[in-house]
Design an enzyme around this catalytic site. Sequence first.
Site, short mmCIF file in Angstrom:
data_model
loop_
_atom_site.label_atom_id
_atom_site.label_comp_id
_atom_site.label_asym_id
_atom_site.label_seq_id
_atom_site.Cartn_x
_atom_site.Cartn_y
_atom_site.Cartn_z
N LYS A 8 0.57 -1.40 0.02
CA LYS A 8 0.29 -0.36 -0.19
C LYS A 8 0.49 0.89 0.10
CE LYS A 8 -3.87 -2.24 1.78
NZ LYS A 8 -4.83 -2.60 1.38
N LYS A 23 -15.23 5.11 -0.85
CA LYS A 23 -15.42 6.06 0.22
C LYS A 23 -15.16 7.44 -0.08
CE LYS A 23 -15.18 2.65 3.48
NZ LYS A 23 -13.91 1.55 4.80
C1 LIG Z 1 -13.13 0.69 4.31
C2 LIG Z 1 -11.74 0.50 4.97
C3 LIG Z 1 -11.19 0.45 5.03
C4 LIG Z 1 -10.51 -0.17 3.41
O1 LIG Z 1 -9.94 0.83 3.10
P1 LIG Z 1 -8.41 -0.34 1.92
O2 LIG Z 1 -8.10 1.74 1.72
O3 LIG Z 1 -10.00 -0.30 0.76
O4 LIG Z 1 -8.36 -0.66 1.95
C5 LIG Z 1 -10.50 -1.08 6.04
N1 LIG Z 1 -10.24 -0.05 7.25
C6 LIG Z 1 -11.26 0.02 7.58
C7 LIG Z 1 -11.84 0.33 8.84
C8 LIG Z 1 -12.87 0.54 6.52
O5 LIG Z 1 -13.14 1.46 6.79
#
Ligand SMILES: *Cc1c(COP(=O)(O)O)cnc(C)c1O
Length: 793
Positions: A536, A642
Amino acid sequence: MNTKIFQIKLKQEILRHLKYSLGKDQGHSTPYDWRMALSLAMRDMVVDPWFDSTRKTYEANAKRVYYLSMEFLIGRLIEDVAINLGFEDVARETMRELGQDYSRIVANEPDAALGNGGLGRLAACFLDSLSTLGIPAYGYGIRYEHGLFEQHFENGQQIETAEGWLAQRNVWEFERPEVSYPIGFGGHVSESDGRTVWHPAETVRAQAYDAPTLGWQAKWCNTLRLWAAKPTRKFDLESFNRGDFLGASAPEALARTISRVLYPDDTTEIGKELRLKQEYFFTSASIQDLIRRFLSTNDDLRNLPDKAAIQLNDTHPAIAGPELIRLLTDVHDIEIFEAIDITRKCLGYTNHTLLPEALERWPEHLFARILPRHYRIIEIIQDQHLKETGSNIRIIDHGNVNMGELAFIMAHHVNGVSALHTELVKETVFGDLHKVYPKRIVNETNGITPRRWLYSCNKPLRELINSTIGTKWPDNLERLKRLAKHADDASFQGEFRAAKRQNKERLISWLNERNGVTFNPDAMLDVQVKRIHEYKRQLMNLLETIAYWNEIKENPTKDWTPRVKVFGGKAAPGYEVAKQIIHLINDVAKVINNDPVTKDYLQIIFPPNYNVSMAEILIPASDLSEQISTAGKEASGTGNMKFALNGALTIGTLDGANVEIREHVGAENFFLFGLTASEVVERRNEPDYARRAIEASPRLYRVLNQIASGVFSPEETHRYGSIVQMMYESDYFLVTCDFDSYFDTQRKVDEAYKDTKLWTKMAILNTANVGWFSSDRTIKGYAKDIWHTKSLY
Ligand SMILES: *Cc1c(COP(=O)(O)O)cnc(C)c1O
């Protein structure tokens, strides 16, 4: 119901629960008591829609979806229930009348953190969409006593402590002592009169706990059934009376261990016996349960595929195949090849990762010892597969039982979670199986529920959208497209910015209260929140931050774009490099945040313990979303969706669902950089690619030197020697190769942010054009392509 009357009724119900369910006097009630009373009053209102849905499903003898997932990363539920019932305002007003602050009451609820990250959060979004769409469904998982660990920082380093959400009563669940199944482990298999019998050496009981999962406007309500492990044997009074107190509680302690803790490993496989037991435990209970439900209204298990679509969220429940076959043959007398056929017609499998270290494999001897009957069934599945297809892909290979191959061979459809990921699944992990079964792999790009990820977490933007395009969008998110024509409108832009500003101010007061930090709300809020993982590339973000700091220091009077860099995320406790990255971020933050020359332009904030509730506060306030994984490594991502939905612009690579987000929002509204997935593969074949990239980039060379020489760790100058060395010598995730492109693109981001009108327009177009990423769309895709299930309303 008239709002005023409703409010009076709600108030009566809250006070009744406070007194009779909690045994508390109003004058002595704590926020906890008020939260419980409000939740119980709301829960009562969920029961009728819940019963109605169950009754309709039985009446129609409808096909149900069974979503098997080791993780459900739910977060808080109180607001979710309130908005789905449509009485958030009434609840707020009622609490005010009772002298309570609704937001504080809501924040009193602990997060249900029964998951690590994206995979578990996806399962939670899917439950929301299944209910919103009126598709009969059960979520099946484990009722962990301890969810994902809590993260603290001590001297900048991650410390983990046990999470304890069940220390308080979980109001949303109903305990079902009458719903329980025996789960066996170990022992041996015998044959007599042509029957195969498994004699397990130990047995525990899986007991059900049900939580209703309400959909939008309470039109439908499904069930999340979580299993807790309990001892089968009664308490050993004899030992106890002999004075052997420990011995008397041993069976109970042993059984309970199985549902005690969530494994905190995200995308790395741990291969531990207890983990295999957890997987079999919840899978077996779920399969036994759905067979019982089927037989309560049907008689021939050959028709099970018409009534049950079982979806495996990754390979964790892949033992569902052999388990269903075992029950069909050993218990229900169906011939084994027919049982295999029936089972395959029930199962779908979702692949979530291409990282080789994440593919589940169990040592053959361990697997055969814990699940001897399943081991034999897998041999039969494998023989049939080898004979019928001429393929040489084995499930049991090199001393391992490969769960990916098992899931693939036993499923009628296998899906990837973004367009790019699905293509890579076909080319890489399951390349050979794809040739044998060319129609099996399909794509279902992930999505997020707009109820939680916009309607509930971003009230200022919600109100602006409502007043601009009406209120029909939360379950029809493509309607957001109607916002696009306002993207240039000065007054709409002003309101859009005002909403962002309110969210920033809410974040500032939250951070201030929790961590004692504030930031300049005019600054660009640049956020990377997700699990800490090398792929990441939080490290690349940090290196760029240091390079930007160097640049500002050299020319402090230039009109730099002020930035606040936010990092958030947990590292798996055994993942040393990820933990070092956390330490480094905190060390760098200490130096940069105390630099008087740059303090007006650059600040780093790393609030500990990133979870769903933190995401709900951070994301609506964000301007820039960091989605910078090495191309080809992030299966989809959902964080990216999101942010875009909440009007943040993305800086990102062509990875996972970024590719599709960029197509939807338009290339001109997305900051793209970096190597593509195929370029990544090529670059890795070039000798010494990392060292050469560093030598070609004076900026990067300088930053790495600063880290290596202890600029950020003066008390221990060699603290990060191994990270710097790794950058030169291996850099598997190509941080060095993408660095310059990333830095240059960040400077374009700076310029764009200075042009407020342009930036706002781009942000509006992001919100307007990502309606497709609603998990309602995703679930409709699964229902049509994989499950063949229908909405019942
Ligand atoms: C959406 C979410 C994730 C996933 O995030 P990515 O950026 O897709 O890895 C991980 N943890 C929480 C608390 C989330 O709400």
